[in-house]
Write a protein that holds these residues in place. Structure first.
Motif, short mmCIF file in Angstrom:
data_model
loop_
_atom_site.label_atom_id
_atom_site.label_comp_id
_atom_site.label_asym_id
_atom_site.label_seq_id
_atom_site.Cartn_x
_atom_site.Cartn_y
_atom_site.Cartn_z
N THR A 111 6.10 -6.40 10.74
CA THR A 111 5.67 -6.81 9.20
C THR A 111 7.01 -6.77 8.59
OG1 THR A 111 5.32 -4.29 9.16
CG2 THR A 111 3.34 -5.74 9.55
N GLY A 112 8.09 -6.30 8.99
CA GLY A 112 9.18 -6.10 8.22
C GLY A 112 9.56 -4.76 7.91
N ASP A 113 8.91 -3.93 8.16
CA ASP A 113 8.95 -2.38 8.13
C ASP A 113 10.52 -2.15 8.46
OD1 ASP A 113 9.31 0.23 7.78
OD2 ASP A 113 7.07 0.63 8.67
N PRO A 114 11.35 -1.40 7.64
CA PRO A 114 12.93 -1.16 8.05
C PRO A 114 12.82 0.04 8.64
CG PRO A 114 12.57 -0.62 5.60
CD PRO A 114 11.12 -1.33 6.22
N THR A 115 11.95 1.15 8.84
CA THR A 115 12.07 2.39 9.03
C THR A 115 11.99 2.74 10.63
OG1 THR A 115 9.68 3.01 8.77
CG2 THR A 115 11.13 2.76 6.75
N LEU A 116 11.78 1.93 11.49
CA LEU A 116 11.65 2.27 12.83
C LEU A 116 13.04 2.53 13.43
CD1 LEU A 116 9.08 -0.67 13.97
CD2 LEU A 116 8.47 1.91 14.07
N LEU A 117 13.03 3.65 13.89
CA LEU A 117 14.06 4.10 14.65
C LEU A 117 15.18 4.60 13.51
CD1 LEU A 117 14.11 2.38 18.05
CD2 LEU A 117 13.11 4.62 17.61
N HIS A 118 14.97 4.41 12.48
CA HIS A 118 16.15 4.29 11.42
C HIS A 118 16.55 6.03 11.40
CE1 HIS A 118 18.42 4.24 7.69
NE2 HIS A 118 18.04 2.98 7.51
N PRO A 119 18.05 6.01 11.50
CA PRO A 119 18.37 7.61 11.50
C PRO A 119 18.24 8.34 10.15
CG PRO A 119 20.20 6.02 11.57
CD PRO A 119 18.98 5.11 11.70
N ASP A 120 17.91 7.60 9.06
CA ASP A 120 17.88 8.54 7.78
C ASP A 120 16.35 8.60 7.43
OD1 ASP A 120 20.63 8.30 7.48
OD2 ASP A 120 20.73 6.37 6.76
N PHE A 121 15.39 8.38 8.45
CA PHE A 121 14.02 8.81 8.01
C PHE A 121 13.39 9.43 9.11
CE2 PHE A 121 14.59 4.73 5.74
CZ PHE A 121 14.07 5.02 4.22
N PRO A 122 12.42 10.04 8.80
CA PRO A 122 11.50 10.98 10.13
C PRO A 122 10.97 10.00 10.78
CG PRO A 122 10.52 10.86 7.79
CD PRO A 122 11.73 10.38 7.68
N LEU A 179 11.25 -7.36 12.66
CA LEU A 179 10.95 -5.82 13.07
C LEU A 179 12.52 -5.28 13.40
CD1 LEU A 179 8.70 -4.12 14.53
CD2 LEU A 179 9.73 -4.55 16.76
N PRO A 180 13.11 -4.96 12.22
CA PRO A 180 14.14 -4.18 12.25
C PRO A 180 14.05 -2.82 13.00
CG PRO A 180 13.69 -4.78 10.08
CD PRO A 180 12.49 -4.88 10.75
N LEU A 181 15.17 -2.45 13.67
CA LEU A 181 15.32 -1.24 14.72
C LEU A 181 16.73 -0.48 14.27
CD1 LEU A 181 14.06 -2.73 17.98
CD2 LEU A 181 12.81 -1.25 16.39
N PRO A 219 0.65 -1.17 -0.12
CA PRO A 219 -0.05 0.03 0.18
C PRO A 219 0.84 1.25 0.15
CG PRO A 219 -0.07 -1.25 2.25
CD PRO A 219 0.51 -1.95 1.24
N ASP A 220 0.25 2.48 -0.26
CA ASP A 220 0.94 3.71 -0.34
C ASP A 220 1.68 3.95 1.08
OD1 ASP A 220 0.24 3.85 -3.07
OD2 ASP A 220 -1.50 5.21 -2.60
N THR A 221 0.98 3.70 2.06
CA THR A 221 1.64 4.01 3.36
C THR A 221 2.19 2.45 3.74
OG1 THR A 221 0.36 5.94 3.84
CG2 THR A 221 1.19 4.75 5.63
N LEU A 222 3.18 2.41 4.37
CA LEU A 222 3.63 1.10 4.66
C LEU A 222 3.15 0.62 6.24
CD1 LEU A 222 7.61 1.18 4.05
CD2 LEU A 222 5.63 0.07 2.64
N PRO A 223 2.77 -0.52 6.36
CA PRO A 223 2.17 -1.28 7.63
C PRO A 223 3.54 -1.22 8.48
CG PRO A 223 2.12 -3.13 6.09
CD PRO A 223 2.61 -1.61 5.23
N ALA A 224 3.56 -0.50 9.44
CA ALA A 224 4.66 -0.42 10.42
C ALA A 224 4.99 -1.77 11.31
CB ALA A 224 5.11 0.77 11.31
N PHE A 225 3.88 -2.22 11.77
CA PHE A 225 3.78 -3.44 12.75
C PHE A 225 2.23 -3.56 12.93
CE2 PHE A 225 4.66 -0.19 15.70
CZ PHE A 225 3.64 0.19 16.52
N ARG A 226 1.83 -5.03 13.44
CA ARG A 226 0.39 -5.18 13.78
C ARG A 226 0.59 -5.36 15.39
NH1 ARG A 226 -0.57 -10.33 9.69
NH2 ARG A 226 -1.56 -9.04 7.99
N TYR A 227 -0.67 -5.02 16.03
CA TYR A 227 -0.50 -5.16 17.29
C TYR A 227 -2.04 -5.42 17.75
CZ TYR A 227 -2.62 -0.14 17.23
OH TYR A 227 -3.65 0.70 16.92
N TRP A 228 -2.19 -5.57 19.07
CA TRP A 228 -3.50 -5.79 19.75
C TRP A 228 -3.30 -5.62 21.15
CZ3 TRP A 228 -0.68 -9.49 17.55
CH2 TRP A 228 -0.45 -10.49 18.29
#
Length: 404
Positions: A93-104, A150-152, A73-82
């Motif tokens: 979900t495999g999203d590589p951007t969490l806490l990544h210093p090169d992304f907001p 869950l890459p960090l 999808p146009d916006t990436l799913p960062a993770f699933r939670y309940w």
């Protein structure tokens, strides 16, 4: 009539002579394959070994980009939670951007900041830390970060001077007389100089327990690892725009982003690069030229094999499907951005392409605007040379510029 025929024959001879000169100017000490076509008409302008397979290196990322554009999808799913009571259950979900210093900052991170207790599960992960055919002894190099659910922090430690990001790893540092940072192969013990006079990124050794420890260290709250199934009433935490991540993957040629986007493309129920590849093949590649072998998302694997015909077909498919301005913005831009920022310089950019290189390999595939304003689609794949990669990159640029 005779004059028309004469001009026609002379034109054919001129074209044949030009093609012959171009063919002779290809590298002599490399196995080279080339295909150049007009973007709008599909007319073949030049072909040599166009159906022979080559190791594509980072040209593989063009295929990962296509998979991400079509499957995510146009916006990436960062993770699933309940949430159950005071406990927030988390599954990557495999999203590589969490806490990544090169992304907001990922907007999904706020959900974890508000949680009281977190239970992390990676039961959906069916993936080895390395791709098939990767070089084991590149474990310390920035370009071979490990794959996980869950890459960090981009799964690397970024060291500048005395600063370590994340600082969690400072406890595993052993000071030594050396000029760079070296990690132990199978554990997060780092040998480092007193002060590193540059910035170096070193992949850390991932594990489920390490994800928990990094979450604890960053969020300052209780985090537990428990291999639980996905709750049927889960919610999706939405993260960053897909376009932002694709552009960052393509222009600096970020291997980790490519691997994680491919992992995501197969769906978060089962995170597996091989299953993602099979899904993409079935949905998108049925009519693509064969033979080809596709093993990873980044091109680190030398098991990957693509032909110039395959690469050009892929580029043509995207040229038909997506707005030109958007498509070109993902690519390295000659004289402006990415791995081509120091090549193809001109007042107006005219090359939008992806490079790919490793020892004995230099490839370049993308789009080229000639002086008549026509878009040409091209793929130049070169393998098995002993000269330097930079020499072959310069030779490719010189050869491509003859088509202006």
């Amino acid at each position: 009539m005779k004059k028309i025929l004469l001009f026609f024959v002379l034109g054919l001879l001129f074209t044949a002579c030009k093609i012959q000169k171009l063919e002779k100017s290809l590298p002599k000490h490399a196995f080279a394959g080339v295909l150049i076509k007009e973007g709008n008409s599909g007319k073949v302008l030049f072909a040599k070994n166009a159906h022979k397979p080559f190791v594509p290196a980072s040209n593989t990322k063009i295929l990962s980009m296509y998979a991400a554009l079509e499957m995510l999808p146009d916006t990436l799913p960062a993770f699933r939670y309940w949430i159950k009571g005071d406990t927030t259950f988390l599954m990557g979900t495999g999203d590589p951007t969490l806490l990544h210093p090169d992304f907001p900052k990922n907007p999904a991170w706020e959900i974890l900041e508000q949680a009281k207790v977190i239970v992390y599960s990676d039961k959906n992960l069916h993936q080895e830390r390395y791709g098939v055919g990767w070089s084991w002894d590149d474990y310390n190099d920035y370009y071979q970060a490990e794959i996980n659910a869950l890459p960090l922090y981009g799964n690397v430690v970024r060291v500048t001077g005395e600063d370590w990001l994340p600082s969690y790893f400072k406890g595993g540092v052993i000071k030594a007389e050396r000029s760079n940072v070296k990690r132990a192969e199978h554990e997060n013990v780092f040998y480092a100089p007193q002060v590193l006079n540059r910035t170096q990124e070193v992949p850390f050794r991932t594990s489920s327990n390490l994800v928990v420890e990094l979450l604890k260290d960053t969020l300052k709250r209780e985090v537990i690892y428990r291999r639980v199934d996905l709750d049927p009433n889960y919610k999706t935490a939405w993260g960053l725009p897909k376009d932002t991540v694709i552009r960052r993957m393509m222009q600096p040629s970020d291997n980790h982003l490519a691997e994680q986007l491919l992992l995501m493309a197969g769906g978060a129920d089962t995170l597996s690069s091989s299953k993602s590849i099979e899904k993409v093949k079935a949905k998108l590649l049925g009519e693509f030229p064969k033979p080809y072998v596709w093993k990873d998302g980044s091109g680190l694997s030398r098991y990957n094999l693509f032909t110039p015909a395959f690469m050009v077909h892929l580029l043509e498919e995207m040229y038909k499907k997506y707005p030109t301005d958007l498509l070109f913005s993902y690519m390295s831009v000659g004289g402006k951005a990415g791995t081509l920022r120091n090549k193809y310089k001109g007042e107006v950019p005219y090359v939008f392409a992806k490079t790919g290189s490793m020892s004995g390999v230099y490839n370049e595939s993308g789009y080229f605007i000639n002086r008549k304003g026509k878009v040409l689609v091209y793929s130049v794949l070169k393998n098995n040379f002993t000269e330097s990669v930079s020499e072959n990159g310069a030779a490719t640029m010189e050869w491509i510029n003859r088509w202006r």
